[in-house]
Design an enzyme around this catalytic site. Structure first.
Site, PDB file in Angstrom:
ATOM      1  N   HIS A  98       3.722  -2.327   3.104  1.00  0.00           N
ATOM      2  CA  HIS A  98       3.704  -0.959   2.576  1.00  0.00           C
ATOM      3  C   HIS A  98       5.024  -0.654   1.884  1.00  0.00           C
ATOM      4  O   HIS A  98       6.092  -1.043   2.371  1.00  0.00           O
ATOM      5  CB  HIS A  98       3.466   0.049   3.702  1.00  0.00           C
ATOM      6  CG  HIS A  98       2.153  -0.127   4.400  1.00  0.00           C
ATOM      7  ND1 HIS A  98       1.962  -1.083   5.384  1.00  0.00           N
ATOM      8  CD2 HIS A  98       0.969   0.509   4.236  1.00  0.00           C
ATOM      9  CE1 HIS A  98       0.703  -1.014   5.804  1.00  0.00           C
ATOM     10  NE2 HIS A  98       0.079  -0.064   5.132  1.00  0.00           N
ATOM     11  N   ASP A 119       0.810  -1.219   0.000  1.00  0.00           N
ATOM     12  CA  ASP A 119       0.000   0.000   0.000  1.00  0.00           C
ATOM     13  C   ASP A 119       0.842   1.268   0.000  1.00  0.00           C
ATOM     14  O   ASP A 119       1.999   1.273   0.429  1.00  0.00           O
ATOM     15  CB  ASP A 119      -0.891   0.043   1.247  1.00  0.00           C
ATOM     16  CG  ASP A 119      -2.078  -0.888   1.155  1.00  0.00           C
ATOM     17  OD1 ASP A 119      -2.139  -1.688   0.187  1.00  0.00           O
ATOM     18  OD2 ASP A 119      -2.943  -0.826   2.048  1.00  0.00           O
TER      19      ASP A 119
END
Length: 278
Positions: free
Chosen positions: A244, A99
């Site tokens: 992430h 992400d």
């Protein structure tokens, strides 16, 4: 921002998301694209600190190009009431997701590691990062990864009205299409905080809602070894792993994936991505 202020603000955002109705359970997307029901399981709230949402008038929401043919309308999907948390299918399949990117300091290293082991993953991108790193988005697509929509500024959607959510989502899809020629078919709400508008608008824009099963907690920078332990201990058929590649210092994520990815492959796991809808 000082560390204690960062954590305090994060706790407030997560508490607000929980109170305003983040998704509670989800379906399963099959490796072949079909769907089936799944046991109820909580949809976790997680992720790095949100970038404060801008006023709609301040968004870079104008079309990125004024010439060229008009965009085709996306195929509308059935509106879900819960995000997808897991994948299913035969064998030991897992899905890796990243992400908040792309980020030029960390995303290339993650892509290099994935390429080394011939693994595909999903990347949920923020529009404000996309417009500054279009070549990285194109590289993701060229190397077979699935590019998803993660809003423009990473806001808590449950604090926005419908128009603001629409602008966050549409502008990001526009930027992704401008980068490599296709609109995203998947959407992930920041913090896993879903509401009715997000499900409805995503379906209208041709995007399925994807959550996750295993949170690496790399957004907390807990240490490389902790990230490795969380992935390896959480590994199981059907899980969707959340990591992430932006939103803060992701050097621990970069180092960790170099360790846990070959370990999972050696353990017999196969990394998959959803099939592309034509």
């Amino acid at each position: 921002m000082q560390k204690d202020q960062f954590l305090t603000r994060r706790r407030m955002l997560l508490a607000g998301a929980a109170a305003l109705g983040a998704a509670g359970s989800a379906g399963v997307v099959l490796a072949g694209g079909a769907e089936e029901s799944a046991p109820h399981a909580p949809a976790p709230l997680s992720g790095p600190q949100a970038r404060q949402a801008l006023k709609s008038s301040a968004f870079r929401l104008q079309p990125l190009t004024d010439d060229g043919p008009p965009r085709a309308a996306p195929r509308r999907l059935k509106v879900r009431t819960e995000p997808i948390l897991r994948i299913s299918g035969r064998g030991r399949h897992m899905m890796l997701t990243f992400d908040d990117g792309p980020n030029p300091d960390y995303t290339p290293h993650i892509l290099d590691t994935l390429a080394k082991y011939d693994v595909r993953a999903m990347f949920f991108l923020c529009g404000e990062c996309v417009v500054e790193n279009k070549k990285l988005v194109a590289r993701m697509a060229d190397e077979g990864h699935v590019v998803g929509n993660h809003t423009w500024t990473h806001p808590l959607l449950t604090t926005l009205d419908r128009r603001e959510i629409h602008d966050e989502m549409k502008s990001t899809s526009d930027a992704i299409e401008e980068s490599y020629g296709e609109r995203p078919q998947w959407f992930r709400a920041p913090y896993g905080a879903w509401n009715r508008a997000a499900f409805q608008l995503g379906a209208e824009m041709g995007m399925e809602p994807m959550a996750w099963t295993v949170d690496t907690t790399d957004w907390m920078t807990p240490g490389t070894s902790t990230i490795i332990d969380r992935v390896e201990s959480g590994a199981a058929p059907g899980v969707v792993v959340l990591s992430h590649d932006a939103g803060g210092d992701r050097s621990q994520t970069v180092h960790a994936i170099r360790e846990w990815l070959p370990h999972l492959i050696d353990s017999g796991y196969h990394m998959t991505v959803p099939p592309r809808r034509l």
